[in-house]
Design an enzyme around this catalytic site. Structure first.
Site, PDB file in Angstrom:
ATOM      1  N   SER A   1     -29.950  -2.680 -42.890  1.00  0.00           N
ATOM      2  CA  SER A   1     -30.771  -2.678 -41.688  1.00  0.00           C
ATOM      3  C   SER A   1     -29.937  -2.529 -40.383  1.00  0.00           C
ATOM      4  O   SER A   1     -30.188  -2.235 -39.398  1.00  0.00           O
ATOM      5  CB  SER A   1     -31.738  -3.792 -41.664  1.00  0.00           C
ATOM      6  OG  SER A   1     -31.095  -5.012 -41.417  1.00  0.00           O
TER       7      SER A   1
ATOM      8  N   HIS B   1     -33.116   2.978 -46.062  1.00  0.00           N
ATOM      9  CA  HIS B   1     -33.601   1.328 -45.626  1.00  0.00           C
ATOM     10  C   HIS B   1     -35.091   1.353 -45.869  1.00  0.00           C
ATOM     11  O   HIS B   1     -36.003   1.861 -45.289  1.00  0.00           O
ATOM     12  CB  HIS B   1     -33.191   1.440 -43.920  1.00  0.00           C
ATOM     13  CG  HIS B   1     -33.685   0.123 -43.666  1.00  0.00           C
ATOM     14  ND1 HIS B   1     -34.213   0.155 -42.405  1.00  0.00           N
ATOM     15  CD2 HIS B   1     -33.816  -1.067 -44.085  1.00  0.00           C
ATOM     16  CE1 HIS B   1     -34.332  -1.420 -42.018  1.00  0.00           C
ATOM     17  NE2 HIS B   1     -34.008  -1.734 -42.899  1.00  0.00           N
TER      18      HIS B   1
ATOM     19  N   GLU C   1     -36.369   4.913 -44.285  1.00  0.00           N
ATOM     20  CA  GLU C   1     -35.519   5.425 -43.144  1.00  0.00           C
ATOM     21  C   GLU C   1     -34.399   6.214 -44.040  1.00  0.00           C
ATOM     22  O   GLU C   1     -33.689   5.084 -44.648  1.00  0.00           O
ATOM     23  CB  GLU C   1     -34.899   4.471 -42.136  1.00  0.00           C
ATOM     24  CG  GLU C   1     -36.252   4.331 -41.148  1.00  0.00           C
ATOM     25  CD  GLU C   1     -35.407   3.130 -40.118  1.00  0.00           C
ATOM     26  OE1 GLU C   1     -35.919   3.328 -39.001  1.00  0.00           O
ATOM     27  OE2 GLU C   1     -34.891   2.159 -40.355  1.00  0.00           O
TER      28      GLU C   1
ATOM     29  N   ASN D   1     -35.728  -0.836 -36.278  1.00  0.00           N
ATOM     30  CA  ASN D   1     -35.282  -2.084 -35.727  1.00  0.00           C
ATOM     31  C   ASN D   1     -34.771  -1.722 -34.104  1.00  0.00           C
ATOM     32  O   ASN D   1     -34.877  -2.333 -33.321  1.00  0.00           O
ATOM     33  CB  ASN D   1     -33.998  -2.450 -36.540  1.00  0.00           C
ATOM     34  CG  ASN D   1     -34.593  -3.156 -37.624  1.00  0.00           C
ATOM     35  OD1 ASN D   1     -35.816  -3.738 -37.761  1.00  0.00           O
ATOM     36  ND2 ASN D   1     -33.949  -3.111 -38.810  1.00  0.00           N
TER      37      ASN D   1
HETATM   38  N1  CAA Z   1     -44.989  -8.348 -52.156  1.00  0.00           N
HETATM   39  C1  CAA Z   1     -45.714  -7.455 -52.732  1.00  0.00           C
HETATM   40  N2  CAA Z   1     -47.065  -7.290 -52.456  1.00  0.00           N
HETATM   41  C2  CAA Z   1     -47.516  -7.832 -51.220  1.00  0.00           C
HETATM   42  C3  CAA Z   1     -46.458  -8.831 -50.653  1.00  0.00           C
HETATM   43  C4  CAA Z   1     -45.348  -9.001 -51.208  1.00  0.00           C
HETATM   44  N3  CAA Z   1     -44.659 -10.024 -50.458  1.00  0.00           N
HETATM   45  N4  CAA Z   1     -47.337  -9.344 -49.664  1.00  0.00           N
HETATM   46  C5  CAA Z   1     -48.743  -8.922 -49.638  1.00  0.00           C
HETATM   47  N5  CAA Z   1     -48.737  -8.012 -50.769  1.00  0.00           N
HETATM   48  C6  CAA Z   1     -49.796  -6.936 -51.075  1.00  0.00           C
HETATM   49  C7  CAA Z   1     -51.062  -7.806 -51.463  1.00  0.00           C
HETATM   50  O1  CAA Z   1     -50.895  -7.956 -52.880  1.00  0.00           O
HETATM   51  C8  CAA Z   1     -52.200  -6.879 -51.169  1.00  0.00           C
HETATM   52  O2  CAA Z   1     -52.437  -5.865 -51.975  1.00  0.00           O
HETATM   53  P1  CAA Z   1     -53.909  -5.126 -52.217  1.00  0.00           P
HETATM   54  O3  CAA Z   1     -54.201  -4.477 -51.038  1.00  0.00           O
HETATM   55  O4  CAA Z   1     -53.403  -4.068 -53.336  1.00  0.00           O
HETATM   56  O5  CAA Z   1     -54.648  -6.178 -52.876  1.00  0.00           O
HETATM   57  C9  CAA Z   1     -51.683  -6.236 -49.765  1.00  0.00           C
HETATM   58  O6  CAA Z   1     -50.166  -6.288 -49.840  1.00  0.00           O
HETATM   59  C10 CAA Z   1     -52.272  -6.820 -48.582  1.00  0.00           C
HETATM   60  O7  CAA Z   1     -51.866  -8.002 -48.602  1.00  0.00           O
HETATM   61  P2  CAA Z   1     -52.806  -9.405 -48.079  1.00  0.00           P
HETATM   62  O8  CAA Z   1     -54.383  -9.031 -48.254  1.00  0.00           O
HETATM   63  O9  CAA Z   1     -52.626 -10.630 -48.687  1.00  0.00           O
HETATM   64  O10 CAA Z   1     -52.324  -9.618 -46.538  1.00  0.00           O
HETATM   65  P3  CAA Z   1     -52.281  -8.662 -45.302  1.00  0.00           P
HETATM   66  O11 CAA Z   1     -53.431  -7.645 -45.370  1.00  0.00           O
HETATM   67  O12 CAA Z   1     -51.985  -9.636 -44.213  1.00  0.00           O
HETATM   68  O13 CAA Z   1     -51.179  -7.802 -45.715  1.00  0.00           O
HETATM   69  C11 CAA Z   1     -48.696  -7.581 -45.141  1.00  0.00           C
HETATM   70  C12 CAA Z   1     -49.783  -8.498 -45.946  1.00  0.00           C
HETATM   71  C13 CAA Z   1     -48.864  -6.096 -45.932  1.00  0.00           C
HETATM   72  C14 CAA Z   1     -47.540  -8.158 -45.325  1.00  0.00           C
HETATM   73  C15 CAA Z   1     -49.104  -7.426 -43.735  1.00  0.00           C
HETATM   74  O14 CAA Z   1     -49.275  -8.213 -43.065  1.00  0.00           O
HETATM   75  C16 CAA Z   1     -48.065  -6.356 -43.082  1.00  0.00           C
HETATM   76  O15 CAA Z   1     -48.140  -5.111 -43.160  1.00  0.00           O
HETATM   77  N6  CAA Z   1     -47.339  -7.066 -42.164  1.00  0.00           N
HETATM   78  C17 CAA Z   1     -46.351  -6.248 -41.459  1.00  0.00           C
HETATM   79  C18 CAA Z   1     -44.833  -6.087 -42.168  1.00  0.00           C
HETATM   80  C19 CAA Z   1     -43.970  -5.461 -41.458  1.00  0.00           C
HETATM   81  O16 CAA Z   1     -43.714  -5.164 -40.188  1.00  0.00           O
HETATM   82  N7  CAA Z   1     -42.876  -5.321 -42.385  1.00  0.00           N
HETATM   83  C20 CAA Z   1     -41.370  -4.680 -42.021  1.00  0.00           C
HETATM   84  C21 CAA Z   1     -40.825  -5.973 -41.425  1.00  0.00           C
HETATM   85  S1  CAA Z   1     -39.187  -5.208 -40.667  1.00  0.00           S
HETATM   86  C22 CAA Z   1     -38.261  -5.018 -41.845  1.00  0.00           C
HETATM   87  O17 CAA Z   1     -38.277  -5.077 -43.117  1.00  0.00           O
HETATM   88  C23 CAA Z   1     -36.979  -4.082 -41.537  1.00  0.00           C
HETATM   89  C24 CAA Z   1     -35.802  -4.819 -41.381  1.00  0.00           C
HETATM   90  O18 CAA Z   1     -34.544  -4.299 -41.320  1.00  0.00           O
HETATM   91  C25 CAA Z   1     -36.026  -6.304 -40.646  1.00  0.00           C
END
Ligand code: CAA
Length: 297
Positions: A119, A140, A152, A190
């Site tokens: 990242s 990414h 990305e 990012n």
């Molecule tokens: N691994 C696999 N699947 C997962 C998971 C994980 N760690 N966490 C949640 N899920 C799945 C669940 O099983 C669920 O699947 P279904 O719809 O098929 O049932 C789905 O995701 C939704 O999960 P939840 O209902 O438990 O919870 P939620 O609706 O709050 O979603 C989330 C969880 C997907 C993490 C959501 O909160 C989200 O999109 N958050 C933002 C995440 C984000 O911004 N990520 C980017 C971070 S930045 C990055 O990664 C880049 C970097 O360089 C730093």
């Protein structure tokens, strides 16, 4: 230039997510980790996630065993010699990554494509550790990899357009959406996300609102899935701090400068969910408790 077999180096949070997605999309996937224990742990985490999908009826038991059948793990880098694409997802450290790329360069077939899931480390600096800069690019993924749709695809000055096109096709086969970007610190996501997260900390420091109210505001007021503090804890405060420093080193602008509170939390080892405590305390994972703001943070 068809990608048939995939190698993933590193089977932590990101690597195991990537391997899960490539095996699910039908690609035989070989995972490489530093020890047998890490191999076992990575594969076990993927199995647990697949099992949950079966329980939720998103996957049949037959599909689960077919996916697991496509996954193998090893500690021996030379086994990657049959792969058409190798995706690196190890520690975010240029020296460590380049040591790996130098070793891989001697192992991989000349036509194999090399991709880093970094990242924040420069793709250009990594490609120069190989004798195949034209076959190198950034791929990414986002956390959690099985859920987040974006990849990305990072082009350098040297990336061969055919290699880039093969990565675009491959990303689509994974069921993900590729976006095109270039080797600039933070790429697209990012570059935009990190200043927003840092600003949330500054808003907290200035007393604009509490951790809970700032999170609630961005969740309910803007429709974000997570507020900025919950998201930083989810990403890992050390990762946010590291990316902020990379951005600040490049641009020298105040909006990229990591606030003191972020640095203090990282130095104290309060790294977010993975260490049990960050802006929230996760002793009860179902009810995270925000930092006590009655003490000076
Ligand atoms: N691994 C696999 N699947 C997962 C998971 C994980 N760690 N966490 C949640 N899920 C799945 C669940 O099983 C669920 O699947 P279904 O719809 O098929 O049932 C789905 O995701 C939704 O999960 P939840 O209902 O438990 O919870 P939620 O609706 O709050 O979603 C989330 C969880 C997907 C993490 C959501 O909160 C989200 O999109 N958050 C933002 C995440 C984000 O911004 N990520 C980017 C971070 S930045 C990055 O990664 C880049 C970097 O360089 C730093």
């Amino acid at each position: 230039m068809e990608i048939r077999e995939v190698g993933v180096v590193g089977c932590g949070l990101m690597g195991s997510g990537i391997a899960q997605v490539t095996a699910t999309a039908g690609f035989p996937t070989l995972v490489v980790e530093a020890s047998q224990e890490l191999c076992d742990r990575g594969i076990e985490n993927i199995s647990k996630r697949l099992k949950r999908l079966v329980e939720k009826k998103s996957l049949s038991a037959e599909q689960q065993s077919a996916i697991q059948g496509r996954l193998r793990a090893t500690t021996d880098l030379s086994k990657l010699s049959a792969c058409d694409l190798v995706i690196e997802a190890i520690l975010e450290n240029l020296e460590v990554k380049n040591k790996l790329w130098r070793s891989l360069d001697g192992v991989l077939r000349p036509e194999a494509i090399c991709a880093s899931n970094t990242s924040s480390v420069s793709i250009t600096q990594m490609m120069m550790a190989t004798r195949r800069p034209e076959r190198f690019l950034g791929m990414h993924f986002f956390n959690p990899v099985p859920v987040m749709e974006l990849v990305e695809l990072v082009k350098t000055l040297a990336t061969d357009p055919e290699v880039y096109e093969a990565a675009v096709e491959f990303t689509r086969k994974l069921g993900k959406t590729p976006v095109h970007t270039f080797d600039r610190p933070g790429f697209i996501v990012n570059r935009l996300l990190v200043p927003y997260l840092l600003d949330a900390i500054r808003a907290l420091e200035e007393g604009v609102g509490s951790i809970t109210d700032i999170d609630r505001s961005m969740k309910l007021g803007c429709g974000h899935p997570m507020g900025p503090f919950i998201l930083m804890d989810f990403i890992g405060l050390d990762t946010v701090y590291y990316i902020a420093n990379v951005l600040f080193d490049e641009f020298r602008e105040g909006r990229f400068a990591p606030p003191g509170l972020l640095k203090r939390l990282v130095v104290a080892g309060w790294l977010g969910r993975k260490s049990g405590k960050g802006f929230y305390d996760y002793s009860d994972p179902n009810a995270p408790k925000p930092l006590d703001q009655s003490v000076r943070l």
